[in-house]
Design an enzyme around this catalytic site. Structure first.
Site, mmCIF file in Angstrom:
data_model
loop_
_atom_site.group_PDB
_atom_site.id
_atom_site.type_symbol
_atom_site.label_atom_id
_atom_site.label_comp_id
_atom_site.label_asym_id
_atom_site.label_seq_id
_atom_site.Cartn_x
_atom_site.Cartn_y
_atom_site.Cartn_z
ATOM 1 N N GLY B 130 43.100 39.066 44.362
ATOM 2 C CA GLY B 130 42.628 38.004 43.490
ATOM 3 C C GLY B 130 41.120 37.871 43.555
ATOM 4 O O GLY B 130 40.457 38.434 44.435
ATOM 5 N N CYS B 131 40.562 37.116 42.620
ATOM 6 C CA CYS B 131 39.107 36.978 42.577
ATOM 7 C C CYS B 131 38.579 36.184 43.766
ATOM 8 O O CYS B 131 37.528 36.512 44.320
ATOM 9 C CB CYS B 131 38.664 36.354 41.259
ATOM 10 N N PHE B 132 39.309 35.149 44.180
ATOM 11 C CA PHE B 132 38.838 34.370 45.331
ATOM 12 C C PHE B 132 38.933 35.177 46.627
ATOM 13 O O PHE B 132 37.995 35.162 47.433
ATOM 14 C CB PHE B 132 39.606 33.061 45.447
ATOM 15 N N ALA B 134 38.577 38.359 46.905
ATOM 16 C CA ALA B 134 37.462 39.308 46.876
ATOM 17 C C ALA B 134 36.159 38.638 47.315
ATOM 18 O O ALA B 134 35.382 39.181 48.105
ATOM 19 C CB ALA B 134 37.308 39.903 45.478
ATOM 20 N N ALA B 135 35.923 37.423 46.792
ATOM 21 C CA ALA B 135 34.647 36.758 47.082
ATOM 22 C C ALA B 135 34.547 36.262 48.513
ATOM 23 O O ALA B 135 33.447 36.094 49.036
ATOM 24 C CB ALA B 135 34.461 35.576 46.122
#
Lengths: 324, 324, 324, 324
Positions: B130-132, B134-135
């Site tokens: 997911g994007c979160f 990854a960050a």
């Protein structure tokens, strides 16, 4: 074989976009970068996401007497600053001036590549058109070529993102004052008017003395939409047909039957044109969309450099626009 | 030789970004696109700036039984929709699921390519993070690997652009209500927490039971910034050093000594990480920046597909970020 | 009977908001305005929508020796500029310093009106709290008063609109560079930390030495959201209950059980507070929302002036927020 | 003595702005609110910052047969929904229809209060003008009254913030697709054209058959700028003078010699008008700025209600615009 390329004016928005395009160009190799406010920094200090191969390139203080061997130089300097600066660049270095100082100046070819590509091939001094001329002349050229509108009776209502005002400085371009604000400016006397009028005259053979041009600052970073009100009796289909024929072989101009939106072109070198006409009202509305930093500046400049160097016109420019 | 690629979920933001990246990928050829709301349209009808070679490709209604011959399929479907849909894709088609249904599911490899690239090579079923995750996981991994922070005491304050909420629908994501607004949501129970906690535990060997994760919607289209508060006695330099060693050979992670800004990554597959520590307060702040549609979705997916196919990891992903 | 009021620093955002509030205040009459960049202009030249009754008021160059008879002076000057400037204002003129020079300075009362209103009544020198202190201390005060959190272990992740950076100048606050960007700054050493720490200590009696404070610039004009991570064993309901009791008689603080959004407060003097707690993780998240120019600057200043003058605390401050 | 007021359509942007204005109106008391999507909620549930005195008012499902005693009803319903709904409102309740169903309908007076205030005094059924008519007719009226422009040859290029599209729904008004985008729409056939053309004819006595009207969606929440290209031989000063005389006694119209910006009117009931003319080109450019939710909707509605009730026209409408 790679082509050695330099950029002067790397600190500004036009220079930064040129850097982005050159960094992924298949034939260009960036070997020189110069900038006023960033001299002494490495590229990575100013552009943290620059490709690793360019990260350590040192930004120079601009000095035309101390250029490394270059094939092409892109200049993106403030208005008034490039005439002297570029006069001293060696003759064998091809120069694309993204700034405004050399448009319609002797010894320089006006680089409206989507309309006059063959004039650019093999040249060594190209004056890149301004962003407003790009957004307005591309939709108008087919109508003027076919005599569908009166060249002397054209009203241009143009809207631009704020990066068009350049980088830094005035608080009126500060976020808090620009956001949620829409600002008309330069009424009846914008600096781009003579360039646009001259080109209309070249395209039509008629006088553009009646030209009206009103720019507006829109709270967005990139993008220009020109809504252009003309007099003529053509139908919408006739106008679309004229544009499709005019641009049939041109890779960057897209003719659409829907009103174009600025986001369609974002980050690309594309120009979108469309038309809505009402013969009963003797009315033709022409619309043009470009990214002011793409087709309106650095994209057009790379396209011109490709033509100057005999490369495929689309080299390094075939990325799709960014959405959303 | 080109690799035949398909996208299902082309109407959404993740699918659209996958299209953009694939369109300029040197080895991928898009031969199939499917989407719910756009079935029956040509690609150019939905993406007016799509390269001419793809303009006429017809968007299909998704039917795994009627796929053309494909080497790779990118799936960007709403949560809950991909489990069934992808079960019927032929085994010899490599699948990257950008959606959330297959993370930590048997038979699927978790595709955190910047941290575990070798796990992905040659695989045929990859669940994209997911994007979160990854960050947040990219800045934390070096600290966890070196034991510089306590895995059980991590507070993540995460800010995302609104494209992270997906396309369409709810008026709370409408422009007028999202603009000039900053919205915390999903407190104490966001759907991404288990994925993040599991990965922290894999990376550290310790329990992540104390994890706190608070997402916020920020009025911008793209970008995630994670500000992560950890407990540990390392100095800032020690943290930076750990990250520089950890990512020394990884092409997409940039370690910086300045706090990273979301615009640095915009339109790219880059991740930026930085740290600020104060041993006297037993404090380490880790920061991560990604483009939620790049490294947080389609960029990561293309990176995974490159690894699956034995291509250079950076193929099609070396464009510089868009600035400004 | 009207109270004669002046503003110095009218050119800035804080001064402009003070003007807006004073213009529709039932008891204040603006008789004096001074500003650096706008001296010599009429109010209407700088604020085209100012009420007609004030349009012709001439903006003066600031000179404390040449003030007209005044009851109240609002000062909104850059940091460092107000100490000298205000020392020469006659003693019988009530002064509210919106700037930062007099906070916790002898002879000046710290004007955190929602928490300590009675300290302000009848005073003549009030130092208005900063915008970050307002956004963080208002949600924390009830927890500290009831001993629900540890004062020495507080992490503040704070997000502010860009008007908080003040007007004009630096290109990093320019539209094109701020838009679509999220920027952390001032890590571990923001100028507001001592003010916040001191007040936590006053409120709790304990040490705030462990305070962590991380501000972020968000691409919006107005608004602050503080997400504050604390250690304590209270439930969400216990925290809400503490706040409801603490602020039962206070007109501008709204306790909500939903996470507050910055737009809720836009253009108003309101502060929203909410809480989410998890006793199992020993965690209390406190949230505060204010308009940085309202409760964070000019709204708070007018509230303080009302208390100083014996007016109803809400005079001129009862407008509902602007939505959308 | 307070005037009992109701709002139907409270969930939308127009209804919400009416609520904000009524909440601080010196003579109006809100006793009734109805809305489709919010029925059953308290006002504070939908408008967290609503003044405490109104917080507990329960939003009703709209039923004209079950109204409480009311003096004035503001209706802000979607197009097509108000004709039937309002027919059943008792005759002695004054109604202002902010929606479009009753403009130029028998039995209803067209409420262009800045131009025809005396027509509104004492009436009981007022059709509020649309936001585009407000932005265009106010700058044109003085020119038409003095015969300075040809009524049959007017080109309106109009730009509106996205709240003008109403609340909720279509993804094309979602943040991610609207942000950084500029969208022309409704070319040659916008629904507001007949209303504008009719009023031009009333004001001039001539035909407006040649009217051209092109609206554009701009990425901002509030605000309309109309740039209007007319044919006439007047100078700029002559136009400004006409407007100054025409609006000499009108409290909400500001005539300026600088091009007006949308932020000047934000949150207010003001309209700004300006002109730039070039007799040599037979050209008059008229510009109008309003807040589409203020003068373009709820502000105008309150102004009309004031006139209907015999109150001062500016009651509740004298707040200065919000800046920045």
């Amino acid at each position: 074989m790679s082509i050695r390329v330099g950029i002067v004016g790397i600190s500004g928005f036009g220079g930064g976009e040129a850097l982005r395009l050159i960094a992924s160009h298949p034939s260009f190799e960036l070997v020189y970068a110069a900038g006023e406010s960033s001299a002494g920094s490495r590229l990575v200090d100013r552009f943290p996401g620059v490709p690793a191969k360019l990260a350590e390139l040192l930004i120079q203080k601009w000095d035309p007497a101390a250029l490394p061997p270059l094939d092409v130089l892109f200049a993106s300097l403030p208005t008034g600053a490039s005439a002297d600066a570029l006069a001293r660049v060696p003759k064998d270095v091809k120069v694309v001036d993204i700034g405004g100082d050399h448009r319609y100046v002797e010894g320089w070819v006006y680089g409206l590549a989507d309309i006059w590509p063959t004039r650019i091939e093999g040249q060594t001094r190209i004056a890149n058109p301004g962003c407003f001329p790009a957004a307005t002349l591309i939709p108008l050229a087919p109508l003027l070529a076919d005599g569908l509108i009166e060249p002397g009776n054209i009203v241009m209502d143009v809207k631009t993102g704020i990066s068009g005002a350049g980088r830094g400085g005035d608080s009126k371009f500060g976020y808090a004052e620009s956001n949620e604000n829409l600002i008309p400016y330069g009424l009846l006397k914008h600096v781009h008017m003579p360039e646009i009028a001259s080109t209309i005259e070249r395209l039509s053979g008629g006088s553009a003395a009646g030209l009206v041009f009103t720019p507006h600052l829109v709270p967005m970073t990139r993008g220009i939409l020109a809504t252009i009100y003309c007099r003529g009796e053509a139908t919408t289909d006739r106008c679309l047909d004229a544009a499709r024929r005019f641009y049939a072989e041109r890779p960057f101009v897209r003719v659409t039957d829907k009103p174009p939106q600025t986001k369609w072109a974002s980050g690309s070198n594309l120009a979108f044109v469309s038309y809505a006409a009402d013969p009963e009202r003797n009315l033709v509305i022409a619309m043009g969309v470009v990214d002011n930093l793409g087709k309106g500046a650095a994209g057009q400049a790379v396209q011109n450099a490709n033509l100057m160097c005999g490369l495929p016109e689309t080299a390094g420019l075939d990325g799709a626009p960014v959405w959303p």
